[in-house]
Design an enzyme around this catalytic site. Sequence first.
Site, short mmCIF file in Angstrom:
data_model
loop_
_atom_site.label_atom_id
_atom_site.label_comp_id
_atom_site.label_asym_id
_atom_site.label_seq_id
_atom_site.Cartn_x
_atom_site.Cartn_y
_atom_site.Cartn_z
N GLU A 33 0.81 -1.23 0.00
CA GLU A 33 0.00 0.00 0.00
C GLU A 33 0.83 1.27 0.00
O GLU A 33 0.43 2.28 -0.56
CB GLU A 33 -0.91 0.07 1.24
CG GLU A 33 -1.76 -1.13 1.49
CD GLU A 33 -1.18 -1.96 2.61
OE1 GLU A 33 0.01 -2.30 2.52
OE2 GLU A 33 -1.91 -2.30 3.55
N ASP A 71 -1.25 -5.10 4.09
CA ASP A 71 -1.22 -5.40 5.53
C ASP A 71 -1.98 -6.68 5.86
O ASP A 71 -2.87 -7.11 5.13
CB ASP A 71 -1.79 -4.24 6.33
CG ASP A 71 -0.84 -3.05 6.37
OD1 ASP A 71 0.35 -3.24 6.08
OD2 ASP A 71 -1.30 -1.93 6.66
N HIS A 90 -0.80 -11.59 14.77
CA HIS A 90 -0.12 -12.73 15.39
C HIS A 90 0.75 -12.34 16.57
O HIS A 90 1.11 -13.18 17.37
CB HIS A 90 0.74 -13.44 14.35
CG HIS A 90 -0.04 -13.88 13.15
ND1 HIS A 90 -1.09 -14.75 13.23
CD2 HIS A 90 0.08 -13.55 11.85
CE1 HIS A 90 -1.59 -14.95 12.01
NE2 HIS A 90 -0.91 -14.22 11.17
N ASP A 129 -4.14 -7.38 8.24
CA ASP A 129 -5.47 -7.34 8.83
C ASP A 129 -6.55 -7.38 7.75
O ASP A 129 -6.27 -7.49 6.56
CB ASP A 129 -5.62 -6.12 9.75
CG ASP A 129 -5.34 -4.80 9.02
OD1 ASP A 129 -5.32 -4.81 7.77
OD2 ASP A 129 -5.15 -3.78 9.68
N GLU A 171 -8.54 -5.08 6.63
CA GLU A 171 -8.48 -3.96 5.69
C GLU A 171 -7.44 -4.22 4.62
O GLU A 171 -7.66 -3.97 3.43
CB GLU A 171 -8.16 -2.66 6.44
CG GLU A 171 -8.31 -1.42 5.60
CD GLU A 171 -8.11 -0.14 6.39
OE1 GLU A 171 -8.26 0.93 5.80
OE2 GLU A 171 -7.79 -0.22 7.59
N ARG A 230 -1.28 -2.55 14.29
CA ARG A 230 -2.71 -2.73 14.55
C ARG A 230 -2.94 -4.17 15.01
O ARG A 230 -2.99 -5.08 14.20
CB ARG A 230 -3.54 -2.43 13.30
CG ARG A 230 -3.52 -0.96 12.91
CD ARG A 230 -4.60 -0.63 11.90
NE ARG A 230 -4.49 0.76 11.47
CZ ARG A 230 -3.98 1.14 10.31
NH1 ARG A 230 -3.54 0.23 9.46
NH2 ARG A 230 -3.90 2.41 9.98
N TYR A 286 3.88 -5.00 13.17
CA TYR A 286 2.63 -4.36 12.75
C TYR A 286 1.91 -3.75 13.94
O TYR A 286 1.80 -4.37 15.00
CB TYR A 286 1.74 -5.38 12.06
CG TYR A 286 0.59 -4.75 11.32
CD1 TYR A 286 0.80 -3.72 10.40
CD2 TYR A 286 -0.72 -5.16 11.54
CE1 TYR A 286 -0.25 -3.14 9.73
CE2 TYR A 286 -1.78 -4.59 10.87
CZ TYR A 286 -1.54 -3.57 9.96
OH TYR A 286 -2.59 -2.99 9.29
#
Length: 754
Positions: free
Chosen positions: A9, A81, A329, A83, A85, A286, A284
Site C-alpha cells: 500500500e 497489511d 499474530h 489485517d 483492511e 494494529r 505491525y
Amino acid sequence: MAKNLLIVESPAKAKTIEKYLGKDYQVLSSYGHIRDLPKSGLNIDVENNFEPTYEIPAESKKTIASLKKAIKGKTVWLATDEDREGEAISWHLCKALQLDSENTKRIVFHEITKQALLDAVSKPRTVDHNLVDAQQARRVLDRLVGYELSPVLMKKIRRPGLSAGRVQSVAVRIIVEREREIEAFKPKSSYKVTAEFATNNNETIIAELKNKLSTKSEVEEFLQSLLGAKYHVASLDKKSGKKSPSPPFTTSTLQQAASNKLGFSVRQTMVLAQKLYESGKITYMRTDSLNLSTTAIEHAKKTIKESFGDQYVNTRSFKTKSSGAQEAHEAIRPTDFASEIASNDSKQQKLYQLIRARALASQMSDAQTERTIVVVGNNKNDKEFVTKGEIIVFDGFLKVYGKMTDETLLPPLTIDQELKSIKISAKSIYDKPPARYTEASLVKKLESEGIGRPSTYAPTISTIQYRGYVEKLSKDGAPRDVEIIELENDKIMHRIEQENFGVEKNKLFPTDTGKIVNDFLVKYFADIVDYQFTVKAEEEFDKIAEGKMKWNSMISEFYKPFHKLIKSSKDINPDDVSQARILGKDPKSGKPVIARLGRYGGMLQIGEVQDEDKPKFAPLPKDCTIENVTLEKALEMFKLPRILGKTSKGEEISTNIGRFGPYVKFDDKFVSIKDDDPFSITLEKAIELIEQKKKADSEKVIADFKKDKIQILNGRYGPYITDGKTNVKIPKDTDPKKIDVKTAQQMLSQKSKK
C-alpha cells in the site's frame, strides 16, 4: 529484469521491502485504497443482497495504469497489511488489475525484516475471501447507517453537516453521559487528618488518620480529645512484595501509554507507529494480540542478559483476551531488540523507546519490594494513624520500564516505642466528580466495552472532534477556600487557605451539538447507540472472518428494522428535538430569551422568527452551555457590541464575540482579543492591539497589484503569491520584491493547471 512484482500500500513500505528481496523483485505501491464506495450516494443495492458498487477514484486511475503496465510478464505478489483492511485492498487490487484472486499469490508478514519476508515468500496463499467479506460487511453497515441516518439528523435538528456513525455515535454517547454525571454530581466535604511525629532521635514520621472525619465539630472534638495525649507505635508489619511487568503493547495500550507518558494524541501515535513499521523498526501496529513469537522472546532474553545480567531475565507468555484479534499474530515490539535507535525524528524515536522498553520489560524479572505498615496509637482515644513505607529491594523490570516507587523510608521502629507529636492537621477536602475522558481513557473505555477495533479508535476520536460533537479543551480551574484546623503545642488553631480546583488538561468535552445529536439518537434510534448493538456487530464481523456467517445475512438482519425506523422518523416533530430553552423575558422588550442550537453550535436569541421585528442573536457566554446558561448571563451577552471610542483617524472601535472568540473591530477590520475580556477591555488597550495589527499587516504585504487582484504576502511558511483562490510559494532563491505582476500571473496560471 525482475521476474516478480510485489504490490504494497505504501511507498515507504515498498522502499524498505525492495532492499531485502533483491533484483528478482520489483516492489510498487498502490498508495492505499485503490477502489472504494463513491463518496456521494448510497451505492449499495439493498434489493440485491446489499451488493456494493465500487469505483476507482480519479486520483488512483494513474496508479492502476502504471501497475497494469508493470505486471506484464511478471508473477504478481500482493503484500498488503495482514489485517482485514489489508486483505480487502488485495482483493480490490485483483478486481482493478483483472487478476484471478484464486491464483494470485498473497503474502503476509508481521514485520518488515529480511527473514520475515523470505518466510512469507516461501509460503504464499491466495486472498482470504472470509476476511474480505468481514471488512466489506463493516464498510457496508457503516455506509447504510451514515447515509440513511445523517439526513434525518440534519432535517430534524435543522442543522446542515450533521452525521451519525455506528462507532462514532456511541463514542459521543459515552462522553455526553459522563458530562451529565459530572453536572449531576454534588460534592460532599470531609476532613483529612494528618499527623507529624518525631522519634527520640528527631526522625520524622508522617501518618494519616485511618478514617476521614465528616464535620468541623467532629474535627474539633477529636483534636480536643488529644490535648495532652501520648503516642506510641501500636503495631509494625513488614511484608515482602513484588511488582510484575505489563504485557507488550497492543494498539489500544500503546495509544494510552503514548498519550499519558508522551502527550501524543491517538492519531499522532498511529501515524508515528505506521512510519516505524514501514521502515522496518517495529512489528505491525494494529493488533489485539499480547503474544510474542518464540524467536522474539529469545532475542529479548539475549538483549536483557547482555545489558543487565542473568538475574534480570524471566521470560513469560501472555494470554490474549480478545477472540477476534484482527488476525494479528504478535503484540507490538521492535524488530531488533538490541537496537536502541530507530529514527532521527525525535517523536518517532520517543515512541520507539516506549515500545522497546515495554516489550523488553515483559520478559524481565519481577521487581522485589519490602513494605512496612506502621500504626500509631494514643492514650486518649481509639483512633489510629497509619503510615506506609516501601523500598525496592530488586528493581527487575523497572530498570527499563515503569516508575520507580518514590521510596518512603521509615526510621527504625519498635512496638510500643514512644513518639512525640509535632503537629496534627485537619484539612477540608471535597469529593471529586467522575473524571472527564481524555483520548487515552476513551480508548480504554471503548476497548473494555468491546466497541470498535484497533484500526477504528484513532479515526473515531478524530471524527467526533472534526464534526464538532466533542472538543478537546484545557481549563485553568478556579480558587476555592480550604479550612485547616491544627493542633500544635497543645493549642488548636484555625486558618483558611486557597487552592485551585477544577483544572482540566486535554479533556474531551461534549458540545451543545454533540449533546442534542446524542439525545436525539438515544430517544429515536436507541439500538444504533446501544453498546451491545455495537459489540454484537463486532462479534458478527469476527464470525464472518471465520467463515461462520454470511455477510449479506448479517446486513439484512440489521437493515430491515433499521430502515423501518428511518421511515417512521418522518413523523418526528423538529420542535420536539431542538432542546431550545426559554430562559425568561428580556426586561426591555418583554420578548422571550432563548438558548438554542445554531449553525455553529449553542447561541442566544431574543424574540421569535415569526415576530414582526427580527430576533436579536448573541453567542453563549464562555464556559456556558444551552443546558446551564442563566437569564442573567444571557442578557449580558446582548450588551455587545460595546462601543469603546474612535481611532485617531475617526474609525469607530467596538468589541464583540464571534464564531472564533472575542475581537475588537475597527473600519471593517477585526483584531482577536482572546486574552482580554470584551466587556472590560479599555479603549487604550484596544488601540494598542489595533496598532500592533496594522504593523503586522503592513509587514505582511510585500506587493499589492490591486488592479489585477494579486498580492505578494509574507506567510507563516515564507513569502507567497495569491489571487485569493490560488496560492504559490515563492522559491528561496527568488527575491519576492522583484516579482512583477506579469511573473506573478504566470506562476499562478502554472499552479492552477497543475
